[in-house]
Design an enzyme around this catalytic site. Structure first.
Site, PDB file in Angstrom:
ATOM      1  N   LYS A 106       0.868   4.599   1.063  1.00 62.81           N
ATOM      2  CA  LYS A 106       0.079   5.254   2.125  1.00 62.81           C
ATOM      3  C   LYS A 106       0.958   6.344   2.735  1.00 62.81           C
ATOM      4  O   LYS A 106       1.698   6.098   3.684  1.00 62.81           O
ATOM      5  CB  LYS A 106      -0.253   4.157   3.145  1.00 62.81           C
ATOM      6  CG  LYS A 106      -1.001   4.563   4.369  1.00 62.81           C
ATOM      7  CD  LYS A 106      -1.222   3.307   5.235  1.00 62.81           C
ATOM      8  CE  LYS A 106      -1.939   3.578   6.504  1.00 62.81           C
ATOM      9  NZ  LYS A 106      -2.104   2.384   7.343  1.00 62.81           N
ATOM     10  N   GLU A 139       0.813  -1.224   0.000  1.00 60.36           N
ATOM     11  CA  GLU A 139       0.000   0.000   0.000  1.00 60.36           C
ATOM     12  C   GLU A 139       0.847   1.274   0.000  1.00 60.36           C
ATOM     13  O   GLU A 139       1.669   1.475   0.894  1.00 60.36           O
ATOM     14  CB  GLU A 139      -0.915  -0.008   1.222  1.00 60.36           C
ATOM     15  CG  GLU A 139      -1.869   1.178   1.264  1.00 60.36           C
ATOM     16  CD  GLU A 139      -3.068   0.885   2.145  1.00 60.36           C
ATOM     17  OE1 GLU A 139      -3.997   0.214   1.659  1.00 60.36           O
ATOM     18  OE2 GLU A 139      -3.068   1.297   3.306  1.00 60.36           O
ATOM     19  N   ASN A 157     -10.273  -6.726   8.273  1.00 61.39           N
ATOM     20  CA  ASN A 157      -9.333  -5.707   8.737  1.00 61.39           C
ATOM     21  C   ASN A 157      -9.052  -5.896  10.226  1.00 61.39           C
ATOM     22  O   ASN A 157      -9.973  -5.925  11.047  1.00 61.39           O
ATOM     23  CB  ASN A 157      -9.898  -4.305   8.458  1.00 61.39           C
ATOM     24  CG  ASN A 157      -8.796  -3.255   8.460  1.00 61.39           C
ATOM     25  OD1 ASN A 157      -7.891  -3.313   9.291  1.00 61.39           O
ATOM     26  ND2 ASN A 157      -8.866  -2.327   7.532  1.00 61.39           N
ATOM     27  N   GLU A 214     -14.531  -4.895   2.594  1.00 59.16           N
ATOM     28  CA  GLU A 214     -13.806  -4.964   3.872  1.00 59.16           C
ATOM     29  C   GLU A 214     -14.771  -5.212   5.029  1.00 59.16           C
ATOM     30  O   GLU A 214     -15.818  -4.566   5.129  1.00 59.16           O
ATOM     31  CB  GLU A 214     -13.057  -3.656   4.098  1.00 59.16           C
ATOM     32  CG  GLU A 214     -12.284  -3.640   5.403  1.00 59.16           C
ATOM     33  CD  GLU A 214     -11.472  -2.372   5.534  1.00 59.16           C
ATOM     34  OE1 GLU A 214     -10.599  -2.129   4.683  1.00 59.16           O
ATOM     35  OE2 GLU A 214     -11.723  -1.615   6.491  1.00 59.16           O
ATOM     36  N   GLU A 241      -5.959  -7.737   6.304  1.00 59.72           N
ATOM     37  CA  GLU A 241      -5.590  -6.322   6.195  1.00 59.72           C
ATOM     38  C   GLU A 241      -5.160  -5.758   7.549  1.00 59.72           C
ATOM     39  O   GLU A 241      -5.795  -6.034   8.570  1.00 59.72           O
ATOM     40  CB  GLU A 241      -6.798  -5.488   5.740  1.00 59.72           C
ATOM     41  CG  GLU A 241      -7.405  -5.863   4.408  1.00 59.72           C
ATOM     42  CD  GLU A 241      -8.627  -4.979   4.126  1.00 59.72           C
ATOM     43  OE1 GLU A 241      -9.620  -5.505   3.634  1.00 59.72           O
ATOM     44  OE2 GLU A 241      -8.584  -3.763   4.441  1.00 59.72           O
ATOM     45  N   SER A 242      -4.143  -4.916   7.524  1.00 61.73           N
ATOM     46  CA  SER A 242      -3.705  -4.078   8.656  1.00 61.73           C
ATOM     47  C   SER A 242      -2.933  -4.830   9.743  1.00 61.73           C
ATOM     48  O   SER A 242      -3.276  -5.953  10.113  1.00 61.73           O
ATOM     49  CB  SER A 242      -4.888  -3.364   9.332  1.00 61.73           C
ATOM     50  OG  SER A 242      -5.491  -2.465   8.441  1.00 61.73           O
ATOM     51  N   LYS A 264      -7.861   2.711  -2.638  1.00 60.09           N
ATOM     52  CA  LYS A 264      -8.149   2.662  -1.211  1.00 60.09           C
ATOM     53  C   LYS A 264      -8.767   3.996  -0.816  1.00 60.09           C
ATOM     54  O   LYS A 264      -8.084   5.031  -0.792  1.00 60.09           O
ATOM     55  CB  LYS A 264      -6.841   2.415  -0.459  1.00 60.09           C
ATOM     56  CG  LYS A 264      -6.991   1.922   0.952  1.00 60.09           C
ATOM     57  CD  LYS A 264      -7.319   0.434   0.971  1.00 60.09           C
ATOM     58  CE  LYS A 264      -7.768  -0.067   2.310  1.00 60.09           C
ATOM     59  NZ  LYS A 264      -6.796   0.082   3.373  1.00 60.09           N
TER      60      LYS A 264
END
Ligand SMILES: O=C(O)c1ccccc1NCC(=O)[C@H](O)[C@H](O)COP(=O)(O)O
Length: 255
Positions: free
Chosen positions: A55, A53, A184, A163, A214-215, A114
């Site tokens: 970001k 990502e 997530n 998500e 995710e994350s 995103k």
């Protein structure tokens, strides 16, 4: 918009900004690069499928990374990323649709947009291969229905990553027709990450659905943990953006 007191102030602010952001002027039609084919290619080549990502910042990050996103994206690909995620949210994540456009033109892997999309017209802001729809946000008053947004995105040629954070949201996503589901690990109340979220929720996702963790995935051990719990791919931002992007990506894709 009805919001719940369970949501962190930063998320309330993200939602409020998303509600005010306009849509595109013209309906888009996208010739998308396949996300699942990119995951299969990575597996065939012995790499863990990772969506890296771009970001620049976030509500949980100190400072902002100001390198050229196209260069960062190139380093992610050279490090073995199967696909990219590019933030297009400007106010809280330092992203923009123009950044996504530039990155997508420079690479040949699928690129996820995103953002925090709430209305159909917001799909028409910029071309991407995949768009993110967040189940939790699309039950707020005044937003479009998840199933209708999935259909509207697919009509335009986008693949859709839905998500989720809970088993109930997985059920909602499946009922709405999701084929790619993300779980997530960052909760929306404290913004804390806990990898056991994925481990708890993943069993509710049936075979045949592409499942993305995710994350909060920061180490090779975390990647292994998510894969063992059923992740077809991992979406990784901060741990790749913090330091040498190519080395970080290599470390998390070559296990
Ligand atoms: O990243 C944040 O601080 C954040 C705060 C509030 C809502 C969403 C947020 N992040 C969105 C994401 O889902 C992550 O950017 C993505 O999963 C990558 O996470 P990480 O690897 O932990 O950077």
């Amino acid at each position: 918009m009805e919001t719940s007191g369970e949501i962190a102030p930063a998320v309330e602010s993200i939602l409020s900004a998303a509600r005010d952001r306009g849509g595109g002027d013209e309906r888009l039609s996208v010739d998308g690069r396949s996300l699942t084919a990119a995951f299969d290619r990575a597996e065939d080549e012995g790499r863990v499928p990772v969506i890296a990502e771009v970001k620049p910042t976030s509500p949980t990050t100190d400072g902002e990374r100001t390198d050229d996103p196209v260069e960062l994206a190139g380093e992610m690909i050279r490090g073995g990323a199967a696909a990219l995620s590019v933030l297009t949210e400007p106010e809280h994540f330092g992203g923009s649709p123009a950044t996504l456009e530039r990155v997508r033109a420079a690479v040949d892997v699928p690129v996820l947009r995103k953002d925090f999309l709430l209305y159909e017209a917001q799909l028409d802001v910029v071309e991407a291969d995949v768009v993110l729809l967040i189940a939790r946000f699309l039950r707020e008053d005044g937003t479009d229905d998840l199933g209708e947004l999935i259909a509207a995105a697919r009509d335009r040629g986008f693949q859709v990553l839905v998500e989720t954070h809970t088993e109930a949201e997985v059920e909602t996503a499946l009922a709405a027709g999701a084929e790619v589901i993300g779980i997530n690990n960052r909760d929306l109340t404290e913004l804390a990450v806990d990898l056991s979220t994925f481990e708890t929720v993943a069993p509710s996702v049936p075979e045949g659905i592409t499942l993305i963790a995710e994350s909060g995935i920061a180490t090779p051990g975390d990647v292994t943990r998510m894969r063992t719990a059923g992740a077809d791919a991992c979406l990784i931002g901060s741990a790749i953006m913090d330091g040498d992007v190519r080395q970080n990506t290599e470390r998390l894709t070559n296990l």
